[in-house]
Enzyme design. Structure first.
Site, short mmCIF file in Angstrom:
data_model
loop_
_atom_site.label_atom_id
_atom_site.label_comp_id
_atom_site.label_asym_id
_atom_site.label_seq_id
_atom_site.Cartn_x
_atom_site.Cartn_y
_atom_site.Cartn_z
N TRP A 49 0.84 -1.21 0.00
CA TRP A 49 0.00 0.00 0.00
C TRP A 49 0.88 1.26 0.00
CZ3 TRP A 49 -0.41 4.04 3.55
CH2 TRP A 49 -1.47 4.93 3.33
N HIS A 50 2.02 1.15 0.70
CA HIS A 50 2.88 2.33 0.79
C HIS A 50 3.58 2.66 -0.52
CE1 HIS A 50 2.44 1.89 5.18
NE2 HIS A 50 2.65 3.17 5.17
N GLY A 51 3.80 1.66 -1.36
CA GLY A 51 4.47 1.96 -2.62
C GLY A 51 4.65 0.72 -3.46
#
Lengths: 341, 488
Positions: free
Chosen positions: B327-329
Site C-alpha cells: 500500500w505504501h508503494g
C-alpha cells in the site's frame, strides 16, 4: 486567560513578528535580490558569483577574462597575464553554464570593462538540456538575463533574517568582508592542498567516487541524452559579442581523468552524447581538446577528483594553449581542433 | 496545495474558515457544506486539476454502490446479492489504485521475468489516491455491515473530500465524521477549538518545516548521493530518515487535526509517541493508528484474525503486513519492509506466548533498532541503496572518528580507524549529531501533541510556545517541500 484572548495575542504577535522580519530583510536585502541597495553596504552573502561580481567591480581593467565552471576556477590569472600581458580576472563559477558566460560578458560590457581576450573552458556537461540554471546565477540580477527566478522572492525567511542580522552586525562593527578569492577571482583549493601536503588525500578514492556519481546521474550528467538548443544559442551569442567587440576567444575542452573517460565510454548514451557534443562545439569554435586518454589524464595526482584538476595541470593547459616554447615533447598535450561548419 | 505553504496558511485557510462560518451564521447550512466541498476540491486541484475527474468519478461510483448496499440492507430486497455488490465495489476501487499505482511495477516485473519489452505507462500517481480509495473501501464495507446510512451526495462528498484529511489521512470512518458535521453546535465558531487548533497546527508546522526538513537533507545525502558511508555516517543516515519520517508525518497529522478543529471537527489521532514503543505490536498501536485500524478491520479480521489457530494467525499477520507494505508503494523494497514487520509481529507473538519478558530498556532498544533498520528498506529507492546504508551500519572496516579524537588516541589507526569528518557526505557533523540527540529527547521524554491537547488550558506559556513555533516555521516556509506521505 480566555481562549479568545489567546487567539488574538497569537495572531497579533505572529503577524507582527513576520512583518518585522520581512521589513528588515527587505531593507538589508542580504542576497541582493532587489535592485536597490538602500544602505549601500557590502552584502554578507558570498556566493562565488557574488564574490566575483564584487571583485570585478573593484578591478580597474580586465584585459583577459576566464569563463568556465569550477573546473576552470584553478586557471591562474597570473599565469595568463604572463602569456597575454595586461590584467586577468577569473570569472569561472561553480556549476557554470553557458548562460553564466553570456550573462557575465553582457554585464562587463555594460560596466564598460570589455576584455581583449577570453579564455573559455568548456565542459562536457554544459549542453545538458536537463540541467536547470543555477540558483546562484538566477539570484544575481546583474548576471541573470533569463527573467527566471528560483530563489523565492519572499523576505519572510529565517535564513535571510539571520543573514540580515550578520550584515547589520558587520556594518555596525565596521568589519570588512573576507573574500576567499584573491583580487583576480582566483580560488586556491586550500583544504585539499593542505590534505595533499600532509599525505592525507586519497586521490584514487576521490576520482572513483566522483566518477561514479557522474555515471549514476547524481551529478550533471543526469539524463544527458540531448544537447540544449538554448545553451547552444547562448554560446553563439557569446561568439557574436566577441566578434562585435574584437575580443579574441581561446577555447578549450576541460580534461577529465582517464577513469572517468573510460566510464563514459562504457555508457552508450553518454558516448553518443559526447560525440554529438564535440561535433556541435566544432561547428562554432576552434578549440583545444584535453578530454581524451593520455598520460597526464592517467596520473591521479593531477586531479582532485575525476574532473577538477590541480594547479600544475592548469598551468600545463595554459602553456599548451599559448604554445609555450619551454614545453617538452611529453608535456605537449591537447588536440587542436579547427572549426568546421 | 501544501499545508506548509504561504498560499494555504495566509489565503486559503482564513478565507475558507470565514466564509464557512459566515454561511452557517446565516443559517445556510447546505450552502456551507457545499462551500466546504468546493474548497476541498479546489485545494485538491491546486496540485493538478487533471486528476479532479478521477476523485469525482471515484466518489460518485462509491456513493452509488454504498447507497445500493444501504438500501439492500433496509429494504431487504435483493436485486444483486449484497456480497457481490460489495465485491464489485472493492474490486473496482482496487483496480483504480492498481492501474495508477502498480501497473508500471507489474510491467517491469513481467519484462524482467519474460524478457519482454512492454513500454511502461509512466503515469503520475494522482494525489491522495491511496487514502481516498482506502477510506471509500472502508465506507463500502461499513455500508455492507449496516453501519452507515448515507443518502445525501453532498454529505458523502464532504466525508471524502474534507480537505484537512483528504491528502494523507487520518483515514476516517463515515460514522466518526458525519455526526460531527450534523451537530448544530459545531456550526458556530468555538474559541476553545480555534485556540487548540492554532496551537496544534503551529506545533505540526514546526515539526515539518523546521525538524523534518532538516533531517531530510541528511537522509537524502546519505541515501541518494553518498557513494559509500562509514559506520557513523550510515547510522546518522538511517536515524535521520527515521526521525524525518516521524516528524514529517506526525507534523502533517498535527496540522490536519489542528485545521479540522478550527471547523469544530475532531479527527482521530494517528500517532501516540510511536518511538516509545517497547515491542513491535505496541509500535503498531502507536504509529499511523488509522491505517493499522484499517488493516486490522478490513484485512486481518476478515482473513480470520486469530480465530483459526496459531498457524493461520501467523499467516494472516504476514499477509496483512505485506499488503500494508505494498500500500505504501509499488516496489519490492516496500514489500520487504512489510514482510519484516509481519515477521517481527509473528516472532513477538510467539515470544509472548512462551511467556518470556525483557527489561523495558532492552525491549525498547531492540524495538527501536528494528524499526530503524526496517525504515532503510522503506526509504531506499533501490536495493543497492539499502545495502549501502546497512553495509555501512554493520561494517567495522570503515570507522571514521573526529580529528580531535585522533590527536588524543592516535594508536586507533592500528585498528583501521580513520580520522576526519565523522558524518562524511551528510553535512556538518556537529549539526547532525546535535539534532539527532534533540530528536531522541523530543520523542522519548516529551508529551506528544495529543497529550498536550487533553490538558489544554490557555495561558502565557502556551501562547509563547505557539507563537514561537509558528513564527520560526513560517519564516522557514520558503523551502517548501512535499510531505512524505503524499507519495503513498
Amino acid at each position: 486567560m480566555y481562549n479568545k484572548n489567546l487567539i488574538k495575542l497569537f495572531l497579533f504577535s505572529s503577524i507582527s513578528a513576520l512583518l518585522i522580519a520581512g521589513f528588515i530583510n527587505y531593507l538589508v536585502d542580504p542576497l541582493s535580490e532587489t535592485k536597490y541597495n538602500v544602505f549601500s553596504i557590502d552584502k554578507v552573502v558570498q556566493t562565488v558569483r557574488r564574490n566575483k561580481l564584487m571583485l570585478s567591480k573593484k578591478a580597474n581593467t580586465i584585459d583577459n577574462l576566464v569563463l568556465g565552471s569550477s573546473r576552470s576556477m584553478q586557471l591562474n590569472p597570473e599565469t595568463i597575464s604572463k602569456y597575454l600581458g595586461g590584467s586577468t580576472f577569473n570569472f569561472a563559477v561553480n556549476s557554470g553554464l553557458p548562460e553564466d558566460f553570456l550573462g557575465t560578458l553582457r554585464h562587463l560590457i555594460r560596466e564598460n570593462k570589455i576584455p581583449k581576450n577570453i579564455i573559455l573552458g568548456l565542459d562536457f556537461y554544459f549542453l545538458n538540456d536537463k540541467l536547470l540554471p543555477e540558483a546562484d546565477f538566477l539570484s544575481e540580477p546583474e548576471l541573470n538575463f533569463l527573467n527566471l527566478e528560483t530563489r523565492s522572492s519572499t523576505f519572510f525567511s529565517l535564513d535571510k533574517l539571520i543573514l540580515s542580522m550578520k550584515n547589520i552586525y558587520m556594518v555596525v562593527r565596521k568589519k570588512e568582508i573576507e573574500y576567499k578569492l584573491d583580487n583576480h577571482g582566483y580560488l586556491p583549493y586550500r583544504v585539499q592542498d593542505s590534505l595533499i601536503k600532509n599525505n592525507q588525500y586519497d586521490f584514487f578514492k576521490n576520482i572513483q567516487e566522483d566518477s561514479q556519481n557522474y555515471m549514476n546521474g547524481k551529478y550533471s550528467y543526469k539524463q544527458y541524452d540531448q544537447l540544449s538548443p538554448k545553451r547552444i544559442d547562448y554560446l553563439l551569442e557569446l561568439i557574436t559579442l566577441c566578434e562585435d567587440y574584437n575580443i579574441k576567444l581561446y577555447v578549450f575542452l576541460s580534461p577529465v581523468h582517464s577513469f572517468h573517460y573510460k566510464e563514459i565510454n562504457n555508457n552508450n548514451t553518454l558516448t553518443n552524447t559526447l560525440i554529438e557534443f564535440k561535433r556541435e562545439i566544432r561547428k562554432h569554435f576552434s578549440y583545444y581538446d584535453f578530454m581524451y586518454i593520455n598520460h597526464i589524464n592517467n596520473n591521479d595526482e593531477n586531479f582532485y577528483d575525476s574532473v577538477h584538476i590541480r594547479k600544475n595541470y592548469t598551468d600545463l593547459i595554459l602553456a599548451n594553449i599559448f604554445n609555450d616554447s619551454s614545453l617538452t615533447k611529453e608535456q605537449r598535450i591537447g588536440i587542436y581542433t579547427k572549426k568546421r561548419d | 496545495m501544501l499545508f506548509n505553504s504561504y498560499e494555504f496558511i495566509f489565503a486559503f485557510l482564513p478565507i475558507t474558515f470565514f466564509i464557512y462560518f459566515y454561511l452557517n451564521h446565516k443559517r445556510l447550512t447546505e450552502a456551507s457544506k457545499a462551500f466546504l466541498v468546493f474548497s476541498s476540491l479546489f485545494f485538491y486541484s491546486w496540485w493538478n486539476i487533471a486528476y479532479l475527474p478521477i476523485i469525482l468519478t471515484s466518489m460518485l461510483f462509491n456513493y452509488v454502490v454504498g447507497t445500493s448496499l444501504n438500501k439492500e440492507q433496509e429494504e431487504g430486497h435483493h436485486r444483486f446479492s449484497k456480497k457481490s455488490l460489495l465485491a464489485f465495489g472493492i474490486v473496482s476501487n482496487i483496480a483504480l489504485l492498481a492501474y495508477f499505482k502498480y501497473m508500471d511495477f507489474f510491467i517491469e516485473n513481467i519484462n524482467l521475468v519474460s524478457g519482454s519489452t512492454i513500454d511502461l505507462l509512466q503515469l503520475a500517481l494522482p494525489l491522495a489516491i491511496s487514502f481516498f480509495t482506502f477510506q471509500q473501501i472502508a465506507y463500502l464495507v461499513d455500508s455492507y455491515r449496516g453501519e452507515t446510512a448515507e443518502y445525501d451526495f453532498l454529505n458523502y462528498s464532504l466525508f471524502v473530500t474534507f480537505f484537512p484529511q483528504l491528502i494523507a489521512g487520518p483515514i476516517v470512518h463515515h460514522s466518526e465524521m458525519m455526526p460531527q458535521f450534523a451537530k448544530t453546535r459545531n456550526k458556530v465558531k468555538n474559541y476553545r477549538n480555534i485556540a487548540m487548533g492554532l496551537f496544534i497546527f503551529s506545533i505540526g508546522l514546526f515539526k515539518k518545516v523546521v525538524i523534518a526538513d532538516t533531517f531530510a537533507t541528511w537522509a537524502t545525502n546519505g541515501f541518494d548521493i553518498a557513494p559509500t558511508l562509514n559506520l557513523f555516517a550510515a547510522w546518522a543516515t538511517s536515524l535521520s530518515y527515521t526521525f524525518q519520517l516521524y516528524f514529517d508525518f506526525s507534523g502533517y497529522t498535527d496540522m490536519a487535526i489542528g485545521i479540522a478543529l478550527l471547523f469544530n471537527i475532531k479527527l482521530p489521532i494517528n500517532f501516540n509517541s510511536p518511538y516509545k514503543a517497547t515491542n513491535i505490536q505496541d509500535f503498531w498501536r502507536r504509529w499511523h493508528i488509522t491505517l493499522s485500524r484499517f488493516l486490522k478491520d478490513y484485512i486481518y479480521i476478515p482473513l480470520g484474525g486469530n480465530r483459526k489457530g496459531e498457524f493461520r494467525t501467523y499467516t494472516n499477520l504476514m499477509a496483512t503486513f505485506i499488503l500494508g507494505g505494498i500500500w505504501h508503494g509499488a516496489g519490492w523494497t516496500f514489500m520487504f519492509w512489510g514482510f519484516l514487520h509481519g515477521a517481527a509481529l509473528v516472532i513477538h507473538r510467539a515470544w509472548s506466548k512462551l511467556g518470556f519478558k525483557l527489561w523495558t530498556w532492552l525491549a525498547w532498544l531492540i524495538t527501536f533498532n528494528f524499526i530503524n533498520i526496517a525504515w532503510v528498506f522503506f526509504r531506499a529507492k533501490e536495493w543497492d541503496d539499502a545495502l549501502k546504508v546497512l553495509g555501512g551500519m554493520f561494517s567495522l572496516n570503515d570507522i571514521v572518528l573526529s580529528e580531535k579524537i585522533g590527536m588524543k588516541l592516535p594508536f586507533l589507526t592500528d585498528y583501521s580507524v580513520h580520522f576526519g569528518q565523522v558524518t562524511e557526505h551528510l553535512g556538518d557533523g556537529s549539526d547532525v549529531l546535535n539534532l539527532l540527540l534533540i530528536a531522541f529527547i523530543l520523542v522519548l521524554f516529551f508529551k506528544n501533541t495529543n497529550q498536550k491537547l487533553t490538558t489544554f488550558h490557555p495561558n502565557y506559556i502556551l501562547l509563547i510556545q505557539s507563537s514561537i513555533t509558528f513564527i520560526l516555521a513560517a519564516l522557514a516556509l520558503n523551502k517548501v517541500s512535499d510531505f512524505l506521505y503524499y507519495n503513498f
